[in-house]
Design an enzyme around this catalytic site. Structure first.
Site, PDB file in Angstrom:
ATOM      1  N   GLU A 123     -31.217 -34.109   0.457  1.00  0.00           N
ATOM      2  CA  GLU A 123     -31.738 -32.979   1.248  1.00  0.00           C
ATOM      3  C   GLU A 123     -33.264 -32.891   1.142  1.00  0.00           C
ATOM      4  OE1 GLU A 123     -28.216 -29.615   1.250  1.00  0.00           O
ATOM      5  OE2 GLU A 123     -29.257 -29.996  -0.641  1.00  0.00           O
ATOM      6  N   ASP A 164     -44.244  -7.408  19.433  1.00  0.00           N
ATOM      7  CA  ASP A 164     -44.758  -6.986  20.730  1.00  0.00           C
ATOM      8  C   ASP A 164     -46.178  -7.521  20.920  1.00  0.00           C
ATOM      9  OD1 ASP A 164     -46.728  -4.955  19.668  1.00  0.00           O
ATOM     10  OD2 ASP A 164     -44.873  -4.092  18.871  1.00  0.00           O
TER      11      ASP A 164
END
Ligand code: GLA
Length: 730
Positions: free
Chosen positions: A614, A534
């Site tokens: 990777e 928030d």
């Protein structure tokens, strides 16, 4: 001038670049809401022509004028007990036990700059653009005075709201409800959008028509919560990403909140948002004031996209603070999903080493480094490094990480305590619990009473000591349970109802002290992922761990909902291992990377476990993220698909000067012989020529935006999309 007042008519017009908000004091001194929408340059009061609505009474002074009713008129701050039966913004229990408030106009003032709020985070102005309008209302009988504050940010079309409620009488009263904002909308076919979810599945967008009665989005958990977010949108039924009217409302608050939307008996809409009244009873003594948290409003006549752009800019520039607010964020490696509690110095060292070799900027040591914290049941509160686990002091380990060329960050969960901890053994009364009742445990832990100054001081000292003991550049501030058993030894029966709000004030006060004492430290908020995502937390922590779900596919939905209000830089997002620990899903590493790049980027796995191919991808991803970070964080964000409904996810970042754009996303499933998906970028310069991924073919901005681009052919599931669109230099 963004605020203009017609003194004679008592008419107030607040304008931003594209919006206008109007209010007027009527002949009875009632402050009516007149308009919130596009700039009309006309007093819109002519629309407010009401019939006599039976069973909607009139205030006494209206005499026999039965068409005048507070139950139907749009108002700026609705009150309980005086004939408005819709949801109220203010409810006061007076000394005699009645709960009537009758607010009438007293005065107004316009001030240069943006107001701040004692004890609470509030948006701020840093470019001399903001103005503040204060309108004072009073109840002559109870002597309650309310100052409604309107902060005006012209460029981002944001109007902030907050109220100061002062008891000017001689007796204490109780505030039972003190909301931050009330917004009445007399006409239109409105829907609402809210963001619901649960742990590891936050901010799932839900859009619904309004039905008569009250709908709400709220939290009573002590934190703003995973389940609903303190931000909602009211939108016209035909509103899309790029067209239609919508109003965004967000509360800058990290505790229990309530946003209510009511469709009334004559099809008007009222929205009220503020501290959750169910969790609130404030003893307002004579002469004292209560300050509500701030709410932000924005109106867009061009759909959700424009609304999001305004909130993104506003939160980045006028809410987030500190050194990192507009700075590049470090690419970090976090050990949590790599080790959980099960680590020693060597394991951590190897993770850090590999990460540094691939280009990661910072190693973050998560939960388990302190006290006897070897699992969920012990240690919280004992913020002393476990030298056995680290084979030495924290400084020694931090220095080793720094010698690899990386910064170091550390996890804390300061508001919590384990029963099996020295802190709890020494101060059992610091944990929130009701005497003679067994408290609710959650994740095997209790919550510290943050309303108490001595508790705040202890945490301040404990965290500061650790931060001073080594070169620490980052703090992950976690909070892993909802709060219950509200009781504080620092309060009494008269003011126990203040505790949930006092808890939040305590957290803010502590964060203010720590962030100002350690201005170079990047604070990242966290609450079991995004359970306290928030604007209140963003005032102290410019980024927040978005979700404990790191699965790329699920993240497209979580991040889609999050993007309606929160800027991309605020979203903590990491590449983790496969099969994913939350869902078991396997997605390609490139897909995990492009998804995590829509945020403040990092890794959360042991990179040693990757194949050399990777590892090369990771190296390249970090390089790309660093290159694209200014575009991703400073550019405008476009939602090019709705992953809740579409068969692919796609989003776009466009630089302010439109010279560059980046489309990222994924195709969920590959189908045989299928016609390729078309994506239409937005925000480009229609007349400019662009190339895609450094290719030789050129396209006009118009062609790309109107005709679109084909998504490359995919193979397998969850294939990544990455298209870099660059303007040709003329
Ligand atoms: C929460 C956080 C995780 C991790 C754990 C540690 O769940 O969201 O990222 O820090 O706590 O206990």
């Amino acid at each position: 001038m963004s605020i203009s007042v017609n003194e004679k008519e008592k008419f107030f017009s607040v304008k931003t670049a594209n919006t206008e908000y109007q209010m007027k004091v009527d002949e009875f001194g009632v402050l009516k809401h007149i308009w919130y929408g596009e700039i009309t340059n006309k007093n819109m009061e002519y629309l407010l022509d009401y019939p006599n609505v039976g069973f909607s009474g009139s205030i006494y002074e209206a005499g026999t004028r039965q068409t005048y009713s507070l139950d139907t008129l749009p108002q700026e701050y609705s009150c309980e007990g005086t004939g408005d039966y819709r949801i109220s913004s203010l409810s006061v229990l007076n000394k005699d036990g009645d709960s009537s408030v009758d607010l009438r106009f007293k005065g107004w003032e316009v001030k240069k700059g943006k107001y701040s709020i004692p004890g609470l985070p509030a948006s701020y102005d840093n470019s001399n653009e903001a103005e503040t309008l204060e309108i004072t209302l009073e109840d002559k009988v109870s002597k309650i005075e309310v100052v409604l504050k309107y902060g005006v940010f012209e460029n981002t079309d944001i109007i902030t709201r907050s109220a100061v409620i002062t008891n000017k009488g001689d007796n204490s009263v109780y505030l039972k409800n003190a909301s931050s904002v009330c917004l009445d909308i007399p006409f239109g076919n409105w829907q609402w959008v809210h963001f619901q979810g649960r742990h590891a599945m936050e901010r799932q967008l839900e859009r619904a028509s309004l039905i008569h009665g009250v709908q709400e989005s709220s939290s009573n958990r002590g934190a703003s919560s995973h389940q609903q977010n303190p931000a909602i949108v009211l939108c016209s039924a035909d509103c899309t990403e790029i067209s239609g009217s919508c109003i965004g409302a967000m509360l800058m608050y990290s505790g229990s909140f309530k946003a209510r939307v009511q469709l009334d008996q004559i099809d008007q809409v009222r929205m009220v948002m503020g501290i959750n009244p169910e969790m609130f009873k404030w003893n307002l003594k004579a002469g004292e004031s209560f300050y509500t948290p701030e709410a932000f409003l924005s109106f867009s006549s061009q759909g959700f996209e424009k609304l999001s752009h305004c909130f993104h800019k506003f939160i980045r520039n006028n809410v987030c603070r500190g050194k990192y607010k507009l700075e590049s964020r470090p690419v970090l490696i976090n050990n949590w999903e790599a080790t959980y509690f099960d680590f020693n110095e060597e394991i951590l060292y190897n993770i850090a080493k590999q990460a540094s070799e691939l280009g990661v900027d910072m190693f973050v040591l998560d939960d388990g480094w302190f006290g006897q914290r070897n699992g969920e049941t012990a240690g919280l509160g004992d913020w002393f490094v476990n030298e056995e686990k680290l084979s030495g002091s924290l400084k020694k380990f931090v220095d080793k990480v720094k010698a690899m060329g990386m910064k170091f960050g550390l996890w804390f969960e300061p508001e919590m305590v384990s029963e099996d901890s020295d802190l709890y053994r020494n101060h059992p009364d610091w944990a929130i619990k009701i005497p003679d009742r067994a408290p609710v445990r959650s994740r095997c832990q209790l919550v510290l009473d943050m309303s108490r100054k001595d508790v705040q001081d202890y945490i301040y000292e404990a965290v500061s000591n650790v931060l001073k003991s080594a070169d620490i550049s980052y703090v992950k501030w976690d909070m892993n349970r909802s709060i219950s058993d509200w009781f504080s030894h620092g309060l009494n029966s008269e003011n126990m109802g203040e505790m949930p709000h006092r808890y939040v004030l305590g957290v803010y006060s502590l964060l203010e002290r720590l962030t100002s004492s350690f201005p170079d430290v990047l604070f990242e908020g966290c609450c079991g992922g995004g359970g306290r995502f928030d604007a209140g937390m963003l005032y102290y922590c410019p980024q927040i761990w978005c979700s404990d779900d790191t699965d790329a596919y699920e993240r497209t939905k979580i991040q889609y909902g999050t993007s309606f209000f929160y800027p991309i830089s605020a979203v903590g997002s990491h590449v983790s291992t496969v099969p994913n620990h939350q869902t078991g899903r396997i997605t390609p590493i490139e897909t995990r990377a492009v998804t995590a790049m829509a945020g403040s980027f990092g890794y959360e796995l042991d990179l040693n476990t990757l194949s050399s191919e990777e590892k090369e991808s990771v190296k390249n991803q970090i390089k790309r993220f660093k290159e694209y970070q200014p575009l991703i964080h400073n550019g405008e964000y476009y939602r090019l698909s709705n992953p809740m409904e579409d068969e692919y996810a796609a989003w776009e970042f466009v630089s302010e000067d439109k010279s560059e754009a980046l489309i990222h996303g994924m195709v969920f499933f590959t189908k045989p012989n299928f016609v390729r998906y078309l994506i239409k970028p937005r925000g480009l310069d229609e007349n400019a020529e662009y190339v895609i991924n450094n290719g030789s073919e050129t396209y006009t901005g118009k062609a790309l935006m109107s005709g679109g681009v084909l998504v490359p052919k995919t193979s397998g599931d969850y294939s990544p999309i990455e298209m870099h669109i660059a303007k040709l230099l003329s």
